[in-house]
Design a protein around this motif. Structure first.
Motif, PDB file in Angstrom:
ATOM      1  N   GLU A 435      52.275  13.546  23.884  1.00  0.00           N
ATOM      2  CA  GLU A 435      53.714  13.620  23.242  1.00  0.00           C
ATOM      3  C   GLU A 435      54.570  14.430  23.904  1.00  0.00           C
ATOM      4  O   GLU A 435      55.901  14.199  23.622  1.00  0.00           O
ATOM      5  CB  GLU A 435      53.800  13.705  21.666  1.00  0.00           C
ATOM      6  N   ILE A 436      54.429  15.084  24.845  1.00  0.00           N
ATOM      7  CA  ILE A 436      55.076  16.065  25.332  1.00  0.00           C
ATOM      8  C   ILE A 436      54.988  15.886  26.977  1.00  0.00           C
ATOM      9  O   ILE A 436      53.698  15.659  27.578  1.00  0.00           O
ATOM     10  CB  ILE A 436      54.950  17.618  25.113  1.00  0.00           C
ATOM     11  N   ASP A 437      55.858  16.321  27.833  1.00  0.00           N
ATOM     12  CA  ASP A 437      55.738  16.455  29.250  1.00  0.00           C
ATOM     13  C   ASP A 437      55.409  17.711  29.898  1.00  0.00           C
ATOM     14  O   ASP A 437      54.906  17.932  30.816  1.00  0.00           O
ATOM     15  CB  ASP A 437      56.974  15.967  30.050  1.00  0.00           C
ATOM     16  N   ALA A 438      55.853  18.739  29.162  1.00  0.00           N
ATOM     17  CA  ALA A 438      55.390  20.045  29.510  1.00  0.00           C
ATOM     18  C   ALA A 438      55.182  20.959  28.254  1.00  0.00           C
ATOM     19  O   ALA A 438      55.800  20.798  27.170  1.00  0.00           O
ATOM     20  CB  ALA A 438      56.665  20.992  30.366  1.00  0.00           C
ATOM     21  N   ILE A 439      54.341  21.917  28.199  1.00  0.00           N
ATOM     22  CA  ILE A 439      53.848  22.799  27.079  1.00  0.00           C
ATOM     23  C   ILE A 439      55.174  24.140  27.078  1.00  0.00           C
ATOM     24  O   ILE A 439      55.144  24.507  25.827  1.00  0.00           O
ATOM     25  CB  ILE A 439      52.816  23.260  27.193  1.00  0.00           C
ATOM     26  N   GLU A 443      63.718  25.442  26.617  1.00  0.00           N
ATOM     27  CA  GLU A 443      63.793  25.642  25.218  1.00  0.00           C
ATOM     28  C   GLU A 443      62.816  26.545  24.475  1.00  0.00           C
ATOM     29  O   GLU A 443      63.241  27.220  23.380  1.00  0.00           O
ATOM     30  CB  GLU A 443      63.466  24.247  24.762  1.00  0.00           C
ATOM     31  N   GLY A 444      61.711  26.867  25.185  1.00  0.00           N
ATOM     32  CA  GLY A 444      60.705  27.547  24.349  1.00  0.00           C
ATOM     33  C   GLY A 444      59.354  27.053  24.856  1.00  0.00           C
ATOM     34  O   GLY A 444      59.188  26.143  25.732  1.00  0.00           O
ATOM     35  N   SER A 445      58.409  27.274  24.084  1.00  0.00           N
ATOM     36  CA  SER A 445      56.897  26.915  24.133  1.00  0.00           C
ATOM     37  C   SER A 445      56.310  26.128  22.802  1.00  0.00           C
ATOM     38  O   SER A 445      56.801  26.125  22.065  1.00  0.00           O
ATOM     39  CB  SER A 445      55.942  28.151  24.260  1.00  0.00           C
ATOM     40  N   ALA A 452      57.264  21.350  17.309  1.00  0.00           N
ATOM     41  CA  ALA A 452      58.420  21.545  18.154  1.00  0.00           C
ATOM     42  C   ALA A 452      58.184  22.786  18.969  1.00  0.00           C
ATOM     43  O   ALA A 452      57.491  23.472  18.919  1.00  0.00           O
ATOM     44  CB  ALA A 452      59.527  21.958  17.045  1.00  0.00           C
ATOM     45  N   TYR A 453      59.226  22.989  20.077  1.00  0.00           N
ATOM     46  CA  TYR A 453      59.264  24.063  20.786  1.00  0.00           C
ATOM     47  C   TYR A 453      59.776  25.350  20.441  1.00  0.00           C
ATOM     48  O   TYR A 453      60.807  25.138  19.405  1.00  0.00           O
ATOM     49  CB  TYR A 453      60.198  23.751  22.023  1.00  0.00           C
ATOM     50  N   LYS A 454      59.233  26.317  20.508  1.00  0.00           N
ATOM     51  CA  LYS A 454      59.865  27.542  19.633  1.00  0.00           C
ATOM     52  C   LYS A 454      60.343  28.523  20.644  1.00  0.00           C
ATOM     53  O   LYS A 454      59.547  28.793  21.912  1.00  0.00           O
ATOM     54  CB  LYS A 454      58.878  28.376  18.843  1.00  0.00           C
ATOM     55  N   ALA A 455      61.215  29.198  20.546  1.00  0.00           N
ATOM     56  CA  ALA A 455      62.126  30.248  21.722  1.00  0.00           C
ATOM     57  C   ALA A 455      61.274  31.448  21.434  1.00  0.00           C
ATOM     58  O   ALA A 455      60.709  31.701  20.464  1.00  0.00           O
ATOM     59  CB  ALA A 455      63.501  30.096  21.375  1.00  0.00           C
ATOM     60  N   PRO A 456      61.276  32.262  22.394  1.00  0.00           N
ATOM     61  CA  PRO A 456      60.541  33.640  22.291  1.00  0.00           C
ATOM     62  C   PRO A 456      61.342  34.504  21.203  1.00  0.00           C
ATOM     63  O   PRO A 456      62.604  34.151  20.549  1.00  0.00           O
ATOM     64  CB  PRO A 456      61.093  34.212  23.863  1.00  0.00           C
ATOM     65  N   SER A 457      60.755  35.665  20.906  1.00  0.00           N
ATOM     66  CA  SER A 457      61.384  36.404  19.601  1.00  0.00           C
ATOM     67  C   SER A 457      62.548  36.541  19.883  1.00  0.00           C
ATOM     68  O   SER A 457      62.891  36.955  21.111  1.00  0.00           O
ATOM     69  CB  SER A 457      60.307  37.455  19.582  1.00  0.00           C
ATOM     70  N   VAL A 472      55.495  30.117  32.824  1.00  0.00           N
ATOM     71  CA  VAL A 472      55.712  28.921  33.633  1.00  0.00           C
ATOM     72  C   VAL A 472      56.805  27.971  32.828  1.00  0.00           C
ATOM     73  O   VAL A 472      56.337  27.594  31.743  1.00  0.00           O
ATOM     74  CB  VAL A 472      54.318  28.252  34.501  1.00  0.00           C
ATOM     75  N   GLY A 473      57.993  27.767  33.534  1.00  0.00           N
ATOM     76  CA  GLY A 473      58.740  26.710  32.890  1.00  0.00           C
ATOM     77  C   GLY A 473      59.788  27.162  31.967  1.00  0.00           C
ATOM     78  O   GLY A 473      60.625  26.562  31.719  1.00  0.00           O
ATOM     79  N   ALA A 474      59.543  28.630  31.806  1.00  0.00           N
ATOM     80  CA  ALA A 474      60.424  29.220  30.842  1.00  0.00           C
ATOM     81  C   ALA A 474      61.928  29.434  31.527  1.00  0.00           C
ATOM     82  O   ALA A 474      61.921  29.510  32.727  1.00  0.00           O
ATOM     83  CB  ALA A 474      60.064  30.681  30.274  1.00  0.00           C
ATOM     84  N   LYS A 475      62.782  29.686  30.749  1.00  0.00           N
ATOM     85  CA  LYS A 475      64.353  29.871  31.337  1.00  0.00           C
ATOM     86  C   LYS A 475      64.369  31.189  31.909  1.00  0.00           C
ATOM     87  O   LYS A 475      63.823  32.235  31.384  1.00  0.00           O
ATOM     88  CB  LYS A 475      65.403  29.730  30.054  1.00  0.00           C
TER      89      LYS A 475
END
Length: 801
Positions: A435-439, A443-445, A452-457, A472-475
C-alpha cells in the motif's frame, strides 16, 4: 500584576537535571554504565552485594578499579573515576535518598529484580526515577513488583555494550509509566549522556536485539545450508555490505561465545511461537567451543585463534583449527562492490552462485522479518532502522536497505521467493507493504500500528540537533547557500552566522580549501556575525591533503623553487587569520582531528568538541613537524600561562605531546594534552555540536567581540632545547627512539623553543612560524621522510625508520 505559576512557564530546550545517580550491580555492564555517567560529570553510586571482610563494598571498589584496565576505555579520563562511589546493599541504601535516577543492572532474573526494588523503596525520595537495564524481561512484569508509589516512575533503560561507545539506548515504558517521565528520561539520555534513543514496545528482546540476534542466526543458517565457511562469512558480512569490519563471527568472538549462546538460548525460551522459531537454536559448533572453554577474545581462542603471526579458524567438521581460505567469485565481488548501487540486491539474486545466494538471502530474510514485526515491536520504521544502526553498527537499517534498492521491486522479489518456498518462513508480507511506495519519506516513517507516516519526535531536546542523523528518504535540513565549490560549502543560518563545511575526503585541507576559508572570512567580516567550521559527518579533519601536498614539496627541491614555503606560509596565514578575524570563529569538532585539522581547531576563538573526538598533532609519524601554526600555538599558550614566569613546563608538556605523536582519545584528554583550552566546550552528543557552536558565536558577538591583540611570545630558548636534547639522548640510548626520531625531535624542540635565543627573549608569532617552516622544509628533503609519507599513504600506519 498577577503572579505566574511555575507550572505555566514553558522551558525551551531545557534538559532535565540529574545531579546524582545510582547503578545497582557492579558487573561489567553496571560498572561501565556508571563510568559513562562520570564521563558526563555526574556522580554515581555503584552498588553490589556486601563482600566478606572489613570492606563490604570491596566488590564495587574492585569494579571501579578495573575500569582503568579495560579496553576500549570506559572512562574518557582516568581521574573521572573519582566521581564513582563504591557501595553495598547492607550499609549504603540510605545514600539513595538524594539520587535522581536509579538504574538496576543485576542478573536477568525477574524475581531477583523485584525483590531488590522492594528493598530500595523505603530509601528513595518521592521524585526518584527507577529503571531496569534488562535486555529483554517484560517491563510490565517487573512493574508489578514495584511498590505503588513508584510504579508511574518506573521504566526500562536498556544500554548497549560498551555503554560509552555504543550510541543506542532503548527506553521501554509500561502502561502506568507517566509520559513526562518518559520524555524527561529521553531528553537526559540524548543530551546529557549523548545517546541515540529509541522507544521500544514491551516485547521480547525489544527492538535491536530481537532483529540483531535474528540477523546473526539467519546468517549462520544460510552459511551452513550453502556450505560457506566461517572466514568467508566474515568477508561477506562486514564492510562490504555496510556492517562493522568485525562482521559476524569475529563479532561473536569479541562479544564472547558464552554470552552469545546465553542470548540465543533466551530467544529460544521466549520466542517459541515466533514464525521463524525453527531458526532459533544454538549451533552445535558453538556448544562445542563453549564447553571446551574457547569463548572468543577473552580466552584468546574461539571461532578464531592466533598462532604466531597466523590467524587460524575453527573447522566444525573435525574440531581443528586451520588456515583461512577465502575465495569469492569475481562476479559476486562486482555485485557487492558498490554499496549504493540500487540494483545490488537484484543483481545478487540473479547470480547462480552460493555466495551471491547467501548475501541475497540474509538481506531478504532480515527485511521479511522486520516487515512482520514492525507493528508489534516499534512505533515506526525509523525506530527499527536507527536501533540497528546505533546498536549493531550497520550503515543502513533493514528498511533503509530495502527502500534504497527500490521498495516495490524488492517487495516483489521477496513475494516471489515466499511463493516458491525459498524462504525459511512462508508467512506472507503484511498488506501495508503493497500500500506504500516508500517506508520513509519527507512526511515521516511508516507506522504499521497507526497505518500512517509518523514524523520524528518533537521533544524540545531534538531542537538542539540542527543536523541530526536521519534515515534514507527523510527530509533534509534547509540551507541558504552563500557559495559552493568542489572543496567547500558555505551556508547561512537564519541569524546571519556563516557555516563552512569541507567536501574533501576525510575533510582534508587542500589549497582550494584554504582559498574557500579565506573567501568565507572575507564575507563574514563584512556582512555576518561570525563563522563556524563544521561538517555534518565525522571526521572534523584528517589534516593536510598529503596527495596534493607532496608534488609541491617534491618540486620545491629544485633550485629556485619556493612553492613549498609559499604554500606553508599560506596555510599558516589562513589558520592564524581564524583567530585574528574581526568576527568570532568557532570550530565544531567530532571524530578524528589530526595534524592540520588540529592546528585549525586550535586557531579558532573557541572549539566545541564532541566527547568522542580523537585529537592530535601526528606529523612526526610521517617524518615531519607541525608547520601550520601548531608549534607556535603551543608556545603562545605556554607563554600566556607562564604570566611572565618560566615557560619551560608548558613547553616540556607540548614537546611530549608533539614529539610522541600523542592522540587524545577523548575531548577530556585533549584538554589535558593542551589541544583544548579550559574555555573550550565539550558536548556529549555529536549532533549538538553545531547548536552549541552557533550559541558560542552569538555569545561572543553579543559581548562586542574583538580579537585578542598579538602579544610577544616568551621564548624557552637554547637552554630548553638543550634539556630536551638530553632527555632524547637517554631515550635514544635505551633504543626507544631511532636516529631519525632524534633528528625530528630536535626540529620540534627548535620550533617550540624559538631556536638559538636566550631564555626569556620576547619573539613575534611570525618568528615561530618561520621556525616551523624551516624545520619542515629540512625534513621534507630527507628520503626517510619520503618513506614515512609513502608508508602512511599506502597502509594508513606510521613507519618508524
Amino acid at each position: 500584576m498577577a503572579e505566574i505559576a511555575f507550572s505555566d512557564i514553558k522551558l525551551i530546550n531545557k534538559i532535565p537535571v540529574i545531579k546524582k545517580a545510582a547503578i545497582l550491580g557492579a558487573g561489567v555492564m553496571g560498572a561501565q554504565i556508571a563510568a559513562h555517567f562520570a564521563n558526563a560529570g555526574i556522580p554515581a553510586l555503584l552498588f553490589d552485594l556486601p563482600a566478606e571482610g572489613k570492606d563490604k563494598s570491596a566488590t564495587a571498589t574492585g569494579a571501579i578499579k578495573a575500569l582503568a584496565k579495560q579496553k576500549p576505555e570506559p572512562l574518557a579520563l582516568g581521574r573521572l573515576s573519582k566521581l564513582l562511589t563504591a557501595c553495598n546493599y547492607d550499609d549504603d541504601l540510605d545514600k539513595l535518598d538524594d539520587c535522581d535516577l536509579i538504574i538496576e543492572v543485576i542478573a536477568e532474573r525477574a524475581d531477583w529484580k523485584i525483590d531488590l526494588y522492594k528493598k530500595l523503596v523505603p530509601h528513595l525520595n518521592e521524585n526518584t526515577i527507577l529503571a531496569s537495564n534488562t535486555s529483554g524481561i517484560s517491563i510490565e512484569l517487573l512493574a508489578e513488583g514495584v511498590p505503588d508509589q513508584f510504579k508511574d516512575q518506573f521504566l526500562g533503560i536498556h544500554f548497549f555494550n560498551p555503554p560509552r561507545y555504543m550510541p543506542l539506548v532503548e527506553i521501554i515504558g509500561h502502561p502506568g509509566t507517566r509520559a513526562d517521565v518518559m520524555d524527561n528520561v529521553e531528553a537526559f539520555l540524548v543530551s546529557t549522556l549523548g545517546k541515540g534513543v529509541v522507544r521500544a514496545k514491551d516485547t521480547t528482546n525489544f527492538i535491536a536485539n530481537r532483529i540483531g540476534v535474528f540477523s546473526i542466526l539467519v546468517t549462520l543458517y544460510h552459511a551452513e545450508r550453502l556450505g560457506i565457511n566461517f572466514e568467508t562469512v566474515d568477508e561477506l558480512t562486514g564492510a562490504k555490505i555496510g556492517r562493522p569490519k568485525s562482521a559476524t563471527l569475529r563479532t561473536a568472538d569479541v562479544v564472547g561465545l558464552d554470552t552469545l549462546r546465553h542470548v540465543i538460548n533466551g530467544v529460544v525460551d521466549n520466542l517459541k511461537d515466533d514464525p521463524w522459531a525453527d531458526l532459533f537454536k544454538v549451533p552445535a559448533w558453538m556448544d562445542t567451543l563453549v564447553e571446551n572453554g574457547a569463548l572468543g577474545s577473552k580466552t584468546r581462542k574461539g571461532v578464531y585463534k592466533k598462532e604466531g603471526k597466523d590467524i587460524l579458524v575453527f573447522e566444525p567438521k573435525d574440531g581443528s583449527y586451520r588456515k583461512r581460505k577465502v575465495k569469492i567469485p569475481g562476479k559476486v565481488e562486482k555485485a557487492v562492490k558498490d554499496f549504493k548501487n540500487p540494483d545490488r540486491l537484484a543483481n545478487l539474486r540473479s547470480i547462480n552462485d552460493p555466495h551471491a545466494e547467501f548475501l541475497w538471502c540474509i538481506h531478504r530474510d532480515a527485511m521479511h522479518y522486520c516487515a512482520h514485526l514492525l507493528e508489534d515491536i516499534a512505533d515506526n520504521a525509523r525506530d527499527i532502522d536507527m536501533a540497528i544502526r546505533w546498536g549493531f553498527g550497520w550503515k543502513q537499517g533493514p528498511f533503509e536497505i530495502w527502500q534504497s534498492a527500490g521498495w516495490n521491486k524488492v517487495a516483489g522479489m521477496i513475494k516471489e521467493d515466499i511463493a516458491a518456498g525459498k524462504t525459511p518462513c512462508d508467512l506472507p508480507l503484511p498488506n501495508w507493504v503493497s500500500e506504500i511506495d516508500a517506508i520513509h519519506n519527507e512526511e515521516g516513517s511508516w507506522s504499521a500500528s497507526a497505518n500512517a507516516y509518523k514524523a520524528p519526535s518533537s521533544l524540545d531536546v531534538y531542537k538542539r540537533q540542527r543536523w541530526p542523523e536521519s534515515v534514507v528518504g527523510a527530509k533534509k535540513p534547509e540551507q541558504k547557500t552563500i557559495f559552493e565549490n568542489d572543496a567547500c560549502h558555505f551556508w547561512l543560518t537564519d541569524d546571519d552566522i556563516g557555516v563552512i563545511s569541507f567536501k574533501t575526503k576525510m575533510h582534508t585541507i587542500s589549497d582550494p580549501v584554504l582559498e574557500s576559508l579565506n573567501q568565507a572570512l572575507d564575507i563574514s567580516e563584512k556582512q555576518l556575525r561570525g563563522m563556524v567550521i563544521w561538517h555534518p559527518d565525522a571526521p572534523f579533519s584528517a589534516g593536510a591533503d598529503l596527495k596534493s601536498f607532496m608534488p609541491v614539496a617534491m618540486k620545491s627541491m629544485l633550485p629556485g623553487n619556493n612553492g613549498l614555503d609559499e604554500l606553508l606560509a599560506k596555510f599558516q596565514a589562513t589558520l592564524c587569520r581564524l583567530r585574528k578575524s574581526n568576527v568570532p570563529v568557532v570550530s565544531g569538532v567530532q571524530g578524528l582531528t589530526l595534524g592540520g585539522g588540529c592546528e585549525m581547531m586550535m586557531q579558532t576563538d573557541r572549539a566545541v568538541v564532541a566527547l568522542e573526538s580523537y585529537i592530535g598533532l601526528v606529523e612526526v609519524g610521517v617524518g615531519l613537524i607541525p608547520a601550520a601554526s601548531g608549534c607556535m600555538e603551543f608556545a603562545r599558550r605556554a607563554s600566556i600561562a607562564a604570566k611572565g614566569g618560566d615557560v619551560f613546563e608548558g613547553i616540556k608538556n607540548a614537546f611530549e605531546v608533539i614529539g610522541m605523536g600523542k592522540v587524545a582519545t577523548s575531548a577530556h584528554q585533549a584538554k589535558d594534552f593542551g589541544f583544548l583550552r579550559e574555555t573550550d566546550i565539550i558536548v556529549m552528543n555529536k549532533d549538538e555540536v553545531l547548536h552549541t557552536a552557533l550559541a558560542q558565536v552569538r555569545a561572543l558577538d553579543a559581548a562586542n567581540y574583538r580579537p585578542q591583540p598579538e602579544l610577544p611570545i616568551t621564548a624557552a630558548g637554547r637552554g630548553a632545547i638543550a634539556n630536551i636534547k638530553a632527555a632524547m639522548t637517554n631515550m635514544h640510548a635505551g633504543q626507544f627512539i631511532s636516529d631519525y626520531d632524534m633528528e625530528i625531535g630536535v626540529k620540534v624542540a627548535e620550533a617550540l623553543c624559538g631556536g638559538d635565543v636566550d631564555t626569556g627573549t620576547p619573539l613575534t608569532e611570525e618568528w615561530y612560524l618561520r621556525k616551523e617552516r624551516e624545520g619542515f622544509r629540512s625534513l621534507i628533503k630527507n628520503l626517510k621522510t619520503h618513506k614515512r609519507v609513502k608508508h602512511m599513504l599506502d597502509t594508513g600506519k606510521p613507519l618508524r625508520n
